[in-house]
Design an enzyme around this catalytic site. Structure first.
Site, short mmCIF file in Angstrom:
data_model
loop_
_atom_site.label_atom_id
_atom_site.label_comp_id
_atom_site.label_asym_id
_atom_site.label_seq_id
_atom_site.Cartn_x
_atom_site.Cartn_y
_atom_site.Cartn_z
N ASP A 74 32.54 36.90 50.14
CA ASP A 74 33.22 36.56 49.01
C ASP A 74 32.49 35.87 48.08
O ASP A 74 31.57 35.01 48.48
CB ASP A 74 34.39 36.06 49.30
CG ASP A 74 35.53 36.15 48.31
OD1 ASP A 74 35.16 36.99 47.19
OD2 ASP A 74 36.64 35.39 48.38
N ARG A 106 45.36 37.44 56.93
CA ARG A 106 46.54 38.20 56.06
C ARG A 106 47.34 38.82 57.06
O ARG A 106 46.97 39.49 57.89
CB ARG A 106 45.68 39.40 55.29
CG ARG A 106 44.98 38.69 54.14
CD ARG A 106 44.39 39.81 53.14
NE ARG A 106 43.61 39.05 52.30
CZ ARG A 106 42.47 39.49 51.44
NH1 ARG A 106 42.52 40.94 51.42
NH2 ARG A 106 41.89 38.91 50.36
N LYS A 133 37.75 46.14 36.55
CA LYS A 133 37.14 45.88 37.94
C LYS A 133 36.34 47.29 38.20
O LYS A 133 36.52 48.17 37.63
CB LYS A 133 38.05 45.47 38.85
CG LYS A 133 39.19 46.69 39.33
CD LYS A 133 39.98 46.51 40.53
CE LYS A 133 40.69 47.51 41.04
NZ LYS A 133 41.44 47.25 42.37
N CYS A 173 39.76 32.18 46.24
CA CYS A 173 39.73 32.00 44.82
C CYS A 173 40.19 30.52 44.54
O CYS A 173 39.62 29.82 43.79
CB CYS A 173 40.09 33.19 43.83
SG CYS A 173 41.10 34.45 44.48
N HIS A 226 32.62 33.72 43.83
CA HIS A 226 33.32 33.81 42.48
C HIS A 226 32.28 33.19 41.62
O HIS A 226 31.58 32.26 41.79
CB HIS A 226 34.55 32.79 42.85
CG HIS A 226 35.59 33.53 43.36
ND1 HIS A 226 35.76 33.14 44.99
CD2 HIS A 226 36.40 34.25 43.16
CE1 HIS A 226 36.65 34.09 45.33
NE2 HIS A 226 37.21 34.51 44.62
N GLN A 277 35.28 37.74 54.73
CA GLN A 277 34.99 38.31 53.64
C GLN A 277 33.60 37.61 53.15
O GLN A 277 33.23 36.61 53.34
CB GLN A 277 35.89 37.75 52.41
CG GLN A 277 37.03 38.85 52.16
CD GLN A 277 37.72 39.07 50.87
OE1 GLN A 277 37.55 38.20 50.13
NE2 GLN A 277 38.69 39.83 50.81
N HIS A 312 35.44 37.97 40.45
CA HIS A 312 35.30 38.12 41.90
C HIS A 312 34.51 39.03 42.49
O HIS A 312 34.59 40.37 41.86
CB HIS A 312 36.91 38.39 42.50
CG HIS A 312 38.02 37.66 41.77
ND1 HIS A 312 38.79 36.78 42.51
CD2 HIS A 312 38.45 37.50 40.23
CE1 HIS A 312 39.68 36.02 41.52
NE2 HIS A 312 39.40 36.57 40.34
#
Lengths: 659, 659
Positions: A394, A374, A478, A345, A396, A392, A524
């Protein structure tokens, strides 16, 4: 005093009435069938007192909840059996010391300090003694002791764990015991609840395993031996459970990863960092390619932001404060401190900030397949499903508040299409909302508006969902997709989160229709979550038998003799030109051995190439989904396969089989 | 004494004869035309003595080498002009202090310590004075001074830099000066060589820029002002050079990256770490997809090994010892030290080592598009061509010694196909071999065998090459492709390197036909080098006008009025379904403005959609390669474009234009 029955009836009962007394007061028939009670919705037993005015439901064998009563009593039965087992072998009863023995999902366990290490063989013998104790139909009794007496009892037997448990009980808390079969039987410090007699326990239980477990989970305390058991109300349930376990064992993606040559871990690379062989790389590549194609079709754009940023960016975003635990250590020199990205992000917002934006450009959807790092604790790492490197899918989405609903709908549709392709059609959606309390962003209007938008989108898309109050992220509501795999195990995969906070923190803005600066909302969104984890889940979901389009090798080519190698090479060229993956097994093995090896690798199509085929320019093949077919013209075979792969449809694959 | 002429003639000349004397001895005509000499192949001048027995070639205006003599004299002319310029403005002559003034490629520079900072305007004035000095036809004279006198001269003028230069000259080295226009003119400490008179200097010179430069490149020493000039023998050369510079400026990929919205750098992310907007991500994705497809076709396999490893792996591979400078700092905790990957080889070898291999499996070709991280010095970073994050199209080929030639051939063919697709057809190959000395792996047989294999492969593939002795890596010979871009600038791109060492260090082995363990040879191979750098080179090569298949947007859709928006959306859908990228310009701008904006973004096709087109289901379009076409049926347009994109052929694009 009185209690209230489920239908609202008020029932007078004597003071200190137990569950058994309430059952009796309702009627002798029920009292006979009763195995436990629910008191104000909480599971309790016939031996315990019910409080004044409580709502009491009597439970019989028909109520699934009684399984947990049986499981709890089985833990005591097991403890009694273990002690008896060791005494039979000449040990002093007091050498069998006990920790705790709770109910868990599907069963129970008990932790023991024993004079010797148990083997799987011991479990059978212990289980036999348990069955005898059940058959003996021992009656259970519950009683309370003052703290001194309770401690004294375990001082006498030299039982350190139980003493510690008692000492840790808060003052004023009643210290209760359950005894089965009288004083000569077995007594345990326990809060309950239990069934009233061992004889009512359904015989559908089984001891599964023994494993080491630190006392109170603390690695500086003694290691005990934990025996696990499962127990169900019916034979079917037990058998289904055992089948599931066996199936899960066979499908374990770590095992499949090895057998199918997909990925491995290496001490040289590092814990939690999978590396992928060519066959595994194809699977992850195809997975990402699919989501990328779909995202492009849905109007998402892809960006690339690398794998690290300056630490100062995470200071500003707030991640360094809240997320430092799961970040890899900084790379530091005189000049600057760098961090591997644990999420995208802040990078995507930095990219957004590199330009000036008008409301006309919104929504802007920045998607990226970036590998994030991570620093999960090494004890928590597990195959591909818990890793330190995760790629990911991912995205945004920078949008206005008014666009939340439409963007949420779009994301929902995309997610559903992906899950359906992967045959994960059994899922539930949890809509996580802020709770009454908690550290939620203090902007009532935004919460109300966003929550309404999410609900409307879910309704409009016909996605059933349940709301979970107090489960939202601090920055906004979410929705999470929990999908069931082929064994009914639930995995949290896709997620869509509304974020009111980070865009402001990182200074994102656009010029609105009013000519003023506004802060965009950011959604997200992840579809499969991470490539690595999803690959692990899919390997288990499909038991390694991946859909054709994901298969590392579409066709194994098996020339019958060396003189067919040329033709095999031609076939391979034709397949390759159509984007199909094949390998020639040119070993000097017998045909059957070659076919078997291809089957072990779960290659979907195995083409046998002999004189007939070479002459006719055809293939004869067997596949996992359809009966063997012989003499199919090569081009027809290639076209058919290419169409199946392009469709990415597991259904089409099955339908391909001629009736 | 005597000298030797180029034709071998022995020529008697007086003792201490200069270049001028030799010219004169050959003949008065040559003496008149002479501008300099080559003495034993090294450039020298008419003013310097030639050694006994030297081979002397007299140089005239026809010899390209005399350009450097003129450049050197021009540096002195510029210094004289700068001093004169400041004196004209009322400064003391001694306030103009000088550093050094060497010849560089295409020109010269001189470093000055001046009473004020120069502006570009000053350069024009200085250049005018230079032209006058040239026209004055000042004669040059060379002479030597003893060290004391030389130092004393600059002590008098208070010139610290020249004093330092003299002090640093080794004892015994002659200290020479060049004087032009007598004592009243200009004299400089200088080794030469120079032209004999300023009047012979070709007028094709130009002062280009002024920039700060630390004295002796040391940032703790004073900052001087460096004036750059270029100079050529002919007007054409000068004009071509200025055109190239202007063209390079226009093509600067950093400028194009901004203008075309491809990528950016951000302080928040970090120096040398480019991030890519959606348009740039498409270019890098397509570049990688192309090489991936090709590699698959050529029988390479792709693997995935992430972005970091344990530092201990680089200890074993030897990289930590030899390569630590360009690694990012370690990530360190109590448990372990991790390093970002600066290269893939140890990771690929670890993957290789995860299995047991037979000679039958070789060659194994592990390719990966992994982003590598190298800690280049911040002063050396430059756009995409010198970055800290680079995504290599890397491959490691594990093979037997006997397979080197075939694998090398395969890699050569692949590289040539890629370079041809990118229209980089003007390249040279350098075959780098070990030198007589140096720290080369001590295994004569391996070197001889591998070198022969590479030569045979290059010959067999018809690739012309030059051999460079002493340029090999210590671990084996290598071949590098140096390709020229559209401006004739050379870039080192592809490389193939033979490695005899690392596989053994990391314990790679296979079982040979003889049943024994052997260490495989590894070929390191990169095709485009890195995606980032190659993208930078390609942007400049194509001046941003990328081949159709690489274009971030294939078609810009320009609806003439709002009522054509629906049709535009239909066209977009059709293009999208064919994998073609398009955007609708729905702004309320005039059509011409929309077309211009699309042209600025270098969108290859611009489709104008009005009433006619909407009714007929057609498009009218303009493209950069072909004349405008009107009323082309939509499907025909889509099919034509899709075929062009699929061909990845720039030639096909041009051929698409109807005659």
């Amino acid at each position: 005093m009185h209690v209230v029955l489920p239908d609202g009836t008020r029932l007078e009962v004597p003071a200190h009435a137990t569950g058994a007394d309430v059952s009796q007061a309702i009627g002798p028939g029920l009292a006979k069938a009763a195995l436990g009670v629910k008191v104000d919705g909480r599971l309790s037993d016939l031996l315990s007192e019910v409080p004044q005015g409580a709502e009491v439901t009597v439970l019989t064998r028909k109520d699934a909840a009684v399984a947990d009563l049986m499981r709890h009593t089985l833990a005591h039965v097991m403890a009694q059996a273990v002690r008896e087992y060791f005494v039979q072998q000449g040990y002093e009863a007091q050498t069998v010391r006990m920790g705790i023995g709770p109910v868990i999902e599907h069963g129970f366990y008990y932790d023991f300090d024993l004079p010797r290490t148990l083997t799987p063989d011991d479990l059978g013998a212990i289980e036999q003694i348990m069955r005898r104790i059940v058959a003996d139909d021992l009656e259970l009794r519950k009683y309370e002791l003052p703290r001194d007496e309770a401690l004294e009892r375990y001082r006498r037997t030299g039982d350190p764990f139980k003493q510690e448990l008692i000492q840790d009980l808060p003052a004023g808390e009643p210290i209760t015991f359950y005894e089965q079969g009288g004083e000569a039987g077995f007594t345990d410090l326990c809060r309950g609840p239990h069934v009233p007699r061992t004889g009512v326990i359904a015989p559908h239980f089984k001891l599964m395993s023994v494993a080491g477990a630190y006392w109170r989970g603390d690695e500086r305390r003694p290691m005990l031996q934990r025996i696990y058991g499962v127990a169900f109300l019916t034979k079917d349930e037990l058998e289904h459970h055992l089948w599931l376990l066996e199936e899960a064992r066979k499908r374990d993606h770590r095992k499949l990863g090895r057998e199918l040559g997909l990925f491995t871990f290496s001490e040289d690379i590092g814990a939690g960092l999978p590396v992928f062989f060519p066959r595994g790389e194809i699977v992850r590549f195809e997975m990402e390619r699919y989501v990328r194609e779909l995202q492009t079709r849905y109007g998402y754009q892809h960006v690339w932001t690398g794998h690290m940023v300056r630490e100062s960016l995470y200071e500003r975003s707030g991640h360094l404060e809240n997320y430092a635990d799961v970040m890899f250590p900084a790379m530091e020199d005189e000049e600057v401190r760098m961090r591997l990205k644990p999420m995208n992000c802040p990078s995507h917002m930095t990219l957004f900030n590199a330009g000036h934006h008008s409301y006309r450009e919104l929504p802007l959807r920045y998607a990226e397949f970036a590998t994030l790092y991570r620093y999960e604790k090494s004890g928590q790492l597990s195959g591909l499903t818990r890793v330190r490197s995760l790629t990911q899918d991912d995205c945004h989405i920078f949008c206005t508040e008014d666009q939340i609903q439409a963007e949420f709908s779009l994301a929902l549709r995309l997610i559903r299409e992906v899950l359906s392709t992967y045959r994960m059609t059994d899922y539930r959606v949890q809509l996580s909302l802020r709770g009454a309390e908690g550290k939620y962003v203090d902007d009532d209007e935004k919460w109300v508006k966003a929550t309404a938008a999410l609900r409307r989108a879910l309704d409009a898309e016909g996605v059933p969902y349940e709301e979970a109050s107090g489960e939202a992220a601090f920055y906004g509501p979410k929705a999470d997709f929990m999908a069931k795999d082929a064994l009914g195990r639930e995995w949290q995969l896709s997620t869509i989160q509304v974020d009111f906070i980070q865009p402001a923190r990182l200074g994102c803005s656009y010029i609105g229709e009013d000519g003023d600066k506004h802060v965009p909302v950011v959604l997200h969104r992840a579809v499969t979550g991470s490539t690595e984890r999803f690959m692990g889940v899919m390997l288990e979901h499909f038991a390694g038998d991946l859909p054709l389009w994901l298969a590392p090798e579409h066709v194994r080519l098996v020339p019958i003799a060396d003189r067919h190698l040329d033709y095999a090479a031609q076939v391979r060229e034709r397949l390759l030109a159509a984007g199909l993956r094949s390998e020639i097994d040119d070993r000097s093995e017998r045909m059957n051995a070659k076919v078997r090896d291809a089957e072990l690798l779960k290659v979907p199509y195995i083409a046998i190439l002999g004189d007939k085929e070479a002459e006719a320019g055809s293939v004869s093949f067997r596949s996992r989904k359809e009966p063997n077919r012989n003499g199919v013209p090569l081009q027809a075979f290639v076209d058919e396969l290419a169409a199946l792969v392009a469709s990415r449809s597991a259904q089409a694959e099955e339908d391909a089989a001629p009736a």
